[in-house]
Design an enzyme around this catalytic site. Structure first.
Site, PDB file in Angstrom:
ATOM      1  N   GLY A  19      -1.380 -11.930 -35.537  1.00  0.00           N
ATOM      2  CA  GLY A  19      -0.150 -11.530 -34.860  1.00  0.00           C
ATOM      3  C   GLY A  19       1.061 -11.355 -35.754  1.00  0.00           C
ATOM      4  O   GLY A  19       2.193 -11.569 -35.313  1.00  0.00           O
ATOM      5  N   SER A  20       0.856 -10.926 -37.007  1.00  0.00           N
ATOM      6  CA  SER A  20       2.038 -10.750 -37.869  1.00  0.00           C
ATOM      7  C   SER A  20       2.894  -9.567 -37.403  1.00  0.00           C
ATOM      8  O   SER A  20       4.115  -9.591 -37.547  1.00  0.00           O
ATOM      9  CB  SER A  20       1.633 -10.592 -39.339  1.00  0.00           C
ATOM     10  OG  SER A  20       1.019  -9.352 -39.574  1.00  0.00           O
ATOM     11  N   ASN A  21       2.269  -8.543 -36.821  1.00  0.00           N
ATOM     12  CA  ASN A  21       3.076  -7.444 -36.270  1.00  0.00           C
ATOM     13  C   ASN A  21       3.848  -7.908 -35.035  1.00  0.00           C
ATOM     14  O   ASN A  21       5.002  -7.517 -34.835  1.00  0.00           O
ATOM     15  CB  ASN A  21       2.193  -6.237 -35.938  1.00  0.00           C
ATOM     16  CG  ASN A  21       1.904  -5.411 -37.182  1.00  0.00           C
ATOM     17  OD1 ASN A  21       2.784  -4.710 -37.680  1.00  0.00           O
ATOM     18  ND2 ASN A  21       0.688  -5.518 -37.697  1.00  0.00           N
ATOM     19  N   MET A  97      -8.344  -6.073 -30.855  1.00  0.00           N
ATOM     20  CA  MET A  97      -9.593  -5.576 -31.441  1.00  0.00           C
ATOM     21  C   MET A  97     -10.545  -4.964 -30.410  1.00  0.00           C
ATOM     22  O   MET A  97     -11.764  -5.131 -30.515  1.00  0.00           O
ATOM     23  CB  MET A  97     -10.290  -6.715 -32.202  1.00  0.00           C
ATOM     24  CG  MET A  97      -9.446  -7.319 -33.301  1.00  0.00           C
ATOM     25  SD  MET A  97      -8.824  -6.090 -34.476  1.00  0.00           S
ATOM     26  CE  MET A  97     -10.319  -5.739 -35.383  1.00  0.00           C
ATOM     27  N   ARG A  98      -9.998  -4.252 -29.443  1.00  0.00           N
ATOM     28  CA  ARG A  98     -10.861  -3.590 -28.453  1.00  0.00           C
ATOM     29  C   ARG A  98     -10.364  -2.192 -28.189  1.00  0.00           C
ATOM     30  O   ARG A  98      -9.149  -1.956 -28.286  1.00  0.00           O
ATOM     31  CB  ARG A  98     -10.809  -4.334 -27.114  1.00  0.00           C
ATOM     32  CG  ARG A  98     -11.515  -5.607 -27.153  1.00  0.00           C
ATOM     33  CD  ARG A  98     -11.403  -6.428 -25.895  1.00  0.00           C
ATOM     34  NE  ARG A  98     -11.884  -7.750 -26.263  1.00  0.00           N
ATOM     35  CZ  ARG A  98     -13.163  -8.079 -26.317  1.00  0.00           C
ATOM     36  NH1 ARG A  98     -14.089  -7.216 -25.951  1.00  0.00           N
ATOM     37  NH2 ARG A  98     -13.537  -9.275 -26.711  1.00  0.00           N
ATOM     38  N   ASN A 114      -0.116   1.700 -30.638  1.00  0.00           N
ATOM     39  CA  ASN A 114      -0.991   0.936 -31.533  1.00  0.00           C
ATOM     40  C   ASN A 114      -0.525   1.168 -32.966  1.00  0.00           C
ATOM     41  O   ASN A 114       0.105   2.192 -33.259  1.00  0.00           O
ATOM     42  CB  ASN A 114      -2.439   1.416 -31.393  1.00  0.00           C
ATOM     43  CG  ASN A 114      -3.391   0.644 -32.273  1.00  0.00           C
ATOM     44  OD1 ASN A 114      -3.316  -0.594 -32.369  1.00  0.00           O
ATOM     45  ND2 ASN A 114      -4.287   1.340 -32.955  1.00  0.00           N
ATOM     46  N   HIS A 116      -2.094   1.329 -36.922  1.00  0.00           N
ATOM     47  CA  HIS A 116      -3.356   1.432 -37.652  1.00  0.00           C
ATOM     48  C   HIS A 116      -3.065   1.432 -39.152  1.00  0.00           C
ATOM     49  O   HIS A 116      -2.152   2.139 -39.598  1.00  0.00           O
ATOM     50  CB  HIS A 116      -4.082   2.724 -37.250  1.00  0.00           C
ATOM     51  CG  HIS A 116      -5.393   2.868 -37.945  1.00  0.00           C
ATOM     52  ND1 HIS A 116      -6.495   2.105 -37.616  1.00  0.00           N
ATOM     53  CD2 HIS A 116      -5.770   3.645 -38.987  1.00  0.00           C
ATOM     54  CE1 HIS A 116      -7.492   2.425 -38.416  1.00  0.00           C
ATOM     55  NE2 HIS A 116      -7.086   3.347 -39.259  1.00  0.00           N
TER      56      HIS A 116
HETATM   57  C1  GRF Z   1      -3.010  -4.781 -38.828  1.00  0.00           C
HETATM   58  O1  GRF Z   1      -3.464  -4.411 -40.095  1.00  0.00           O
HETATM   59  C2  GRF Z   1      -2.959  -3.593 -37.910  1.00  0.00           C
HETATM   60  O2  GRF Z   1      -2.663  -2.404 -38.578  1.00  0.00           O
HETATM   61  C3  GRF Z   1      -4.353  -3.540 -37.357  1.00  0.00           C
HETATM   62  O3  GRF Z   1      -4.736  -4.876 -37.210  1.00  0.00           O
HETATM   63  C4  GRF Z   1      -3.994  -5.697 -38.107  1.00  0.00           C
HETATM   64  C5  GRF Z   1      -3.309  -6.717 -37.267  1.00  0.00           C
HETATM   65  O4  GRF Z   1      -2.605  -7.656 -38.042  1.00  0.00           O
HETATM   66  N1  GRF Z   1      -4.386  -2.791 -36.127  1.00  0.00           N
HETATM   67  P1  GRF Z   1      -1.652  -8.700 -37.302  1.00  0.00           P
HETATM   68  O5  GRF Z   1      -2.509  -9.441 -36.279  1.00  0.00           O
HETATM   69  O6  GRF Z   1      -0.531  -7.953 -36.662  1.00  0.00           O
HETATM   70  O7  GRF Z   1      -1.181  -9.619 -38.396  1.00  0.00           O
END
Ligand code: GRF
Length: 223
Positions: A19-21, A97-98, A114, A116
């Site tokens: 969940g860093s994003n 992841m789905r 999303n 990527h």
């Molecule tokens: C990121 O690299 C994003 O681009 C991909 O999954 C990863 C998620 O990282 N879809 P985080 O859980 O947000 O740290």
């Protein structure tokens, strides 16, 4: 209308892992750069670190297990219902992841984003950074896009490019890309929150489009 007087955009976040994003979005909101609030975090993984982040910020979270539903469609119908109940105006996939089911896409058309870790349409699916390294591209990056029923195929909102250097490993390239992910995701959400994104087919138009800042080549030009 003064931006700060508009009601804050309500965001539903879907995450499966660290969940860093999600954190970058929370930070942008915390710093007042993004006029939004997280309505709920939904995860399919009870040990996702994203849950700790939600707890710390007093954000409601739900663990919704696909195994508890008769089918994939049923699962996503339920997820859509939870999001609708909380009046989410935008759904943000942050390491979810789905592949999103039709029931959720139909409930939020052009309202699911999303991120990527590659320059789409190159290297969709899992391990975009590894795919880029193995292919031998000199420039890679990340892409924020709207979600359709395909795998990383929806309309592109924002992309950021980074060089791939000869010493790179999957880890070093991933770290370089992640730093930019944390910048472009809040920015894409800000554009959306400000009502500046229009989707025409698979093309995204951004109102008050800022000037392009620069370009780069890799290797750098020496002539
Ligand atoms: C990121 O690299 C994003 O681009 C991909 O999954 C990863 C998620 O990282 N879809 P985080 O859980 O947000 O740290």
């Amino acid at each position: 209308m003064n931006e700060q007087k508009m009601p804050a955009l309500k965001i539903g976040v879907l995450a499966s892992g660290r969940g860093s994003n999600f954190q970058a979005i929370l930070d942008a909101i915390g710093k007042g750069k993004l006029h939004a609030e997280i309505a709920v975090l939904i995860t399919d993984n009870p040990s996702a670190f994203a849950i700790e982040r939600a707890r710390k910020h007093h954000i409601e979270y739900l663990v919704v297990h696909p195994a508890d539903y008769a089918s994939r469609e049923e699962y996503f119908r339920n997820v859509a219902e939870e999001l609708r109940t909380r009046n989410a105006g935008l759904i943000v996939l942050a390491g979810f992841m789905r592949i999103v089911g039709k029931a959720l896409i139909d409930a939020f058309p052009n309202r699911i984003m999303n991120i990527h870790p590659a320059l789409l349409p190159s290297f969709p699916g899992l391990h975009g950074q590894k795919q880029a390294l193995e292919y031998g591209v000199r420039i890679s990056g990340c892409t924020v896009h709207f979600v359709d029923e395909g795998m990383d195929t929806g309309p592109i909102i924002i992309q950021a490019a980074v060089p791939v250097v000869q010493e790179d490993t999957e880890d070093t390239l991933s770290a370089r890309i992640l730093e930019l992910e944390h910048k472009i995701y809040p920015e894409a959400i800000r554009l959306f929150a400000e009502g500046r994104i229009d989707v025409h087919g698979r093309t995204v138009q951004i109102k008050d489009y800022p000037n392009i800042q620069s370009f780069f080549t890799n290797p750098p030009l020496d002539i």
